[in-house]
Every structure is written in structure tokens, then in C-alpha cells.
Scaffold this motif. Structure first.
Motif, mmCIF file in Angstrom:
data_model
loop_
_atom_site.group_PDB
_atom_site.id
_atom_site.type_symbol
_atom_site.label_atom_id
_atom_site.label_comp_id
_atom_site.label_asym_id
_atom_site.label_seq_id
_atom_site.Cartn_x
_atom_site.Cartn_y
_atom_site.Cartn_z
ATOM 1 N N PHE A 183 -8.752 40.599 87.120
ATOM 2 C CA PHE A 183 -9.283 40.581 85.758
ATOM 3 C C PHE A 183 -10.051 39.299 85.473
ATOM 4 N N VAL A 184 -10.795 39.353 84.364
ATOM 5 C CA VAL A 184 -11.440 38.167 83.799
ATOM 6 C C VAL A 184 -10.822 37.932 82.430
ATOM 7 N N LEU A 185 -10.364 36.719 82.195
ATOM 8 C CA LEU A 185 -9.799 36.321 80.913
ATOM 9 C C LEU A 185 -10.716 35.285 80.280
ATOM 10 N N LYS A 186 -11.071 35.501 79.019
ATOM 11 C CA LYS A 186 -11.853 34.523 78.272
ATOM 12 C C LYS A 186 -11.131 34.197 76.967
ATOM 13 N N LEU A 187 -11.168 32.933 76.597
ATOM 14 C CA LEU A 187 -10.626 32.523 75.304
ATOM 15 C C LEU A 187 -11.251 31.193 74.909
ATOM 16 N N GLU A 188 -11.219 30.917 73.615
ATOM 17 C CA GLU A 188 -11.700 29.643 73.099
ATOM 18 C C GLU A 188 -10.512 28.858 72.548
ATOM 19 N N PHE A 189 -10.544 27.540 72.721
ATOM 20 C CA PHE A 189 -9.473 26.693 72.201
ATOM 21 C C PHE A 189 -10.053 25.459 71.518
ATOM 22 N N ARG A 190 -9.286 24.952 70.564
ATOM 23 C CA ARG A 190 -9.626 23.705 69.890
ATOM 24 C C ARG A 190 -8.370 22.839 69.826
ATOM 25 N N ALA A 191 -8.440 21.636 70.390
ATOM 26 C CA ALA A 191 -7.271 20.768 70.510
ATOM 27 C C ALA A 191 -7.330 19.622 69.515
ATOM 28 N N SER A 192 -6.187 19.319 68.899
ATOM 29 C CA SER A 192 -6.094 18.096 68.123
ATOM 30 C C SER A 192 -6.089 16.912 69.090
ATOM 31 N N VAL A 193 -6.232 15.710 68.568
ATOM 32 C CA VAL A 193 -6.317 14.525 69.422
ATOM 33 C C VAL A 193 -5.060 14.401 70.293
ATOM 34 N N ASN A 194 -5.265 14.317 71.610
ATOM 35 C CA ASN A 194 -4.198 14.155 72.605
ATOM 36 C C ASN A 194 -3.253 15.354 72.676
ATOM 37 N N ALA A 195 -3.675 16.512 72.183
ATOM 38 C CA ALA A 195 -2.831 17.706 72.235
ATOM 39 C C ALA A 195 -2.608 18.145 73.676
ATOM 40 N N ASP A 196 -1.427 18.723 73.906
ATOM 41 C CA ASP A 196 -1.042 19.198 75.236
ATOM 42 C C ASP A 196 -0.526 20.623 75.103
ATOM 43 N N SER A 197 -1.258 21.560 75.681
ATOM 44 C CA SER A 197 -0.881 22.966 75.655
ATOM 45 C C SER A 197 -1.021 23.507 77.067
ATOM 46 N N GLY A 198 -1.006 24.815 77.199
ATOM 47 C CA GLY A 198 -1.181 25.414 78.505
ATOM 48 C C GLY A 198 -1.401 26.906 78.401
ATOM 49 N N ILE A 199 -2.039 27.475 79.407
ATOM 50 C CA ILE A 199 -2.285 28.907 79.487
ATOM 51 C C ILE A 199 -1.577 29.429 80.731
ATOM 52 N N PHE A 200 -0.626 30.339 80.536
ATOM 53 C CA PHE A 200 0.084 30.931 81.668
ATOM 54 C C PHE A 200 -0.686 32.147 82.168
ATOM 55 N N ILE A 201 -0.908 32.177 83.465
ATOM 56 C CA ILE A 201 -1.633 33.278 84.087
ATOM 57 C C ILE A 201 -0.671 33.958 85.047
ATOM 58 N N ARG A 202 -0.044 35.041 84.590
ATOM 59 C CA ARG A 202 1.033 35.721 85.323
ATOM 60 C C ARG A 202 2.252 34.808 85.542
ATOM 61 N N LYS A 203 2.316 33.706 84.932
ATOM 62 C CA LYS A 203 3.371 32.689 84.900
ATOM 63 C C LYS A 203 2.881 31.297 85.302
ATOM 64 N N PRO A 204 2.184 31.099 86.450
ATOM 65 C CA PRO A 204 1.657 29.766 86.736
ATOM 66 C C PRO A 204 0.793 29.269 85.575
ATOM 67 N N GLN A 205 0.826 27.954 85.358
ATOM 68 C CA GLN A 205 0.187 27.390 84.173
ATOM 69 C C GLN A 205 -1.109 26.647 84.496
#
Length: 208
Positions: A110-132
Motif C-alpha cells: 500500500f501507499v500511505l499519505k498523511l499530513e502532520f503539524r508538530a509543536s516545538v520539539n514535539a515527539d510523535s510516531g507513525i506505526f506501520i503494521r507496528k514498527p514505528q
């Protein structure tokens, strides 16, 4: 009279502009061949799963779903409003609610597309079938500090192409991970570790 007319015209223009912006936020549609993972209104199709050890590659079983809800219960770490899925930092010790997953799993290419906007020094993650895949305010929080097209505190595009168990990941066209190894199937997930992260226009297209 002239002043009054001018004021009315200004108010009308402002109202029209607000309506137009709202219409634009409501009118977004997935690209041809893509399906939306987030309806922009609530958290339907998303869930919490049993937390699994880091060494395990597969996401755990579904334990709570949020169909029709605009916020996750109790913690409100995840919320949906006006086309944006907002992720906030989880303070609880086990950090379980720091991970939100799709109920659906994706064994296909598959192809996954998304847009994100981070606050200053924000730390998030996107899991792809579990690996991040790390999704952060990259220039401050890393690990991809050398990106030339990343836009701090603005919207950025992540694109992930999965073929035969390997993911090629980019941000605004720049490579983040050239060959991230994945398990055979699993959901898409989002994580909150620090600060606030906003996501929108989450869409996925299955490939042959």
C-alpha cells in the motif's frame, strides 16, 4: 451612510471568507484510488490495543474502540475536530494511551499519505503494521535533522510506500527511511510522546 455600507460589505466579506474556509476543510476528499483512514469528525475506525513488548513485531488485540466519539475516554489524549486528529502527550506511567491504532489491518502492499503539524520539539510516531517511523519536530527533536524541506510548525507531508514487507518513507519528498522492515500485516498507528502533534488527510491506497 457610506461608512455604514462599507462596514456591512467588510462584515459580509469576512463571513464569506469564514464560510469558504470551513467549506474547504469539509470538502477534502482522498485522492483517486485512496481511502480515508480518518473521517475528520470523530475517531470512528480507531482503537486502543493490548500493549505488546518492543521485541514483538505485531500489534496487540483490540481492547477499546471509539466509533462516533470525538475524544478518547478519560485521558482525551486523542481528539478529532474540524478535519484534524490531535495527539497530546500521555502522562500515565504505562503510556498505553500513547498509542492509537486503526481497527483495520493491512496485509497488502500500500501507499500511505498523511499530513502532520508538530509543536516545538514535539515527539510523535507513525506505526506501520507496528514498527514505528519517528514523526517529530525534526529539526529540533531529530532524528532527521538535515531535512531541507521540513516546515517547522506548519503542515508537512509523510508518504510511505510498502512493497513486499519493506517501507520507503519520505517527508515532503526527502527520504526518512529507505527500507524499513515490516511484519506481514498490522494496523496503522499514531503515538504521542511529547508536545502536541496534529494529523490530517490520512489516506491509504492498496497496491497489487
Amino acid at each position: 451612510m457610506i461608512v455604514a455600507v462599507g462596514l456591512l460589505l467588510c462584515m459580509g466579506a469576512t463571513l464569506f471568507g469564514q464560510q469558504n474556509l470551513f467549506a474547504q476543510s469539509e470538502s477534502w476528499m482522498p485522492e483517486p484510488g485512496f481511502s480515508s483512514l480518518f473521517n475528520g469528525k470523530d475517531l470512528s475506525g480507531w482503537c486502543f490495543r493490548v500493549k505488546t513488548p518492543r521485541r514483538e513485531t505485531n500489534a496487540g488485540a483490540v481492547i477499546e474502540t471509539f466509533d462516533g466519539k470525538t475524544k478518547t475516554d478519560e485521558d482525551h489524549r486523542y481528539s478529532a475536530n474540524d478535519g484534524v486528529l490531535t495527539v497530546s502527550f500521555p502522562e500515565e506511567k504505562d503510556r498505553l494511551t500513547g498509542q492509537l491504532y486503526t481497527v483495520a489491518e493491512f496485509p497488502e502492499n500500500f501507499v500511505l499519505k498523511l499530513e502532520f503539524r508538530a509543536s516545538v520539539n514535539a515527539d510523535s510516531g507513525i506505526f506501520i503494521r507496528k514498527p514505528q517511523l519517528q514523526c517529530r519536530d525534526y529539526l529540533v527533536a531529530g532524528p532527521y535533522n538535515d531535512l531541507k524541506y521540513y516546515k517547522p510548525q506548519d503542515w508537512n507531508l509523510i508518504e510511505v510506500t510498502v512493497n513486499d514487507g519493506v517501507a520507503h518513507c519520505t517527508c515532503n519528498g526527502e527520504v526518512l527511511e529507505a527500507a524499513l522492515e515490516l511484519p506481514e500485516t498490522g494496523p496503522i498507528g499514531l503515538e504521542g510522546d511529547r508536545g502536541k502533534m496534529e494529523y490530517r488527510h490520512l489516506q491509504l491506497k492498496k497496491l497489487p
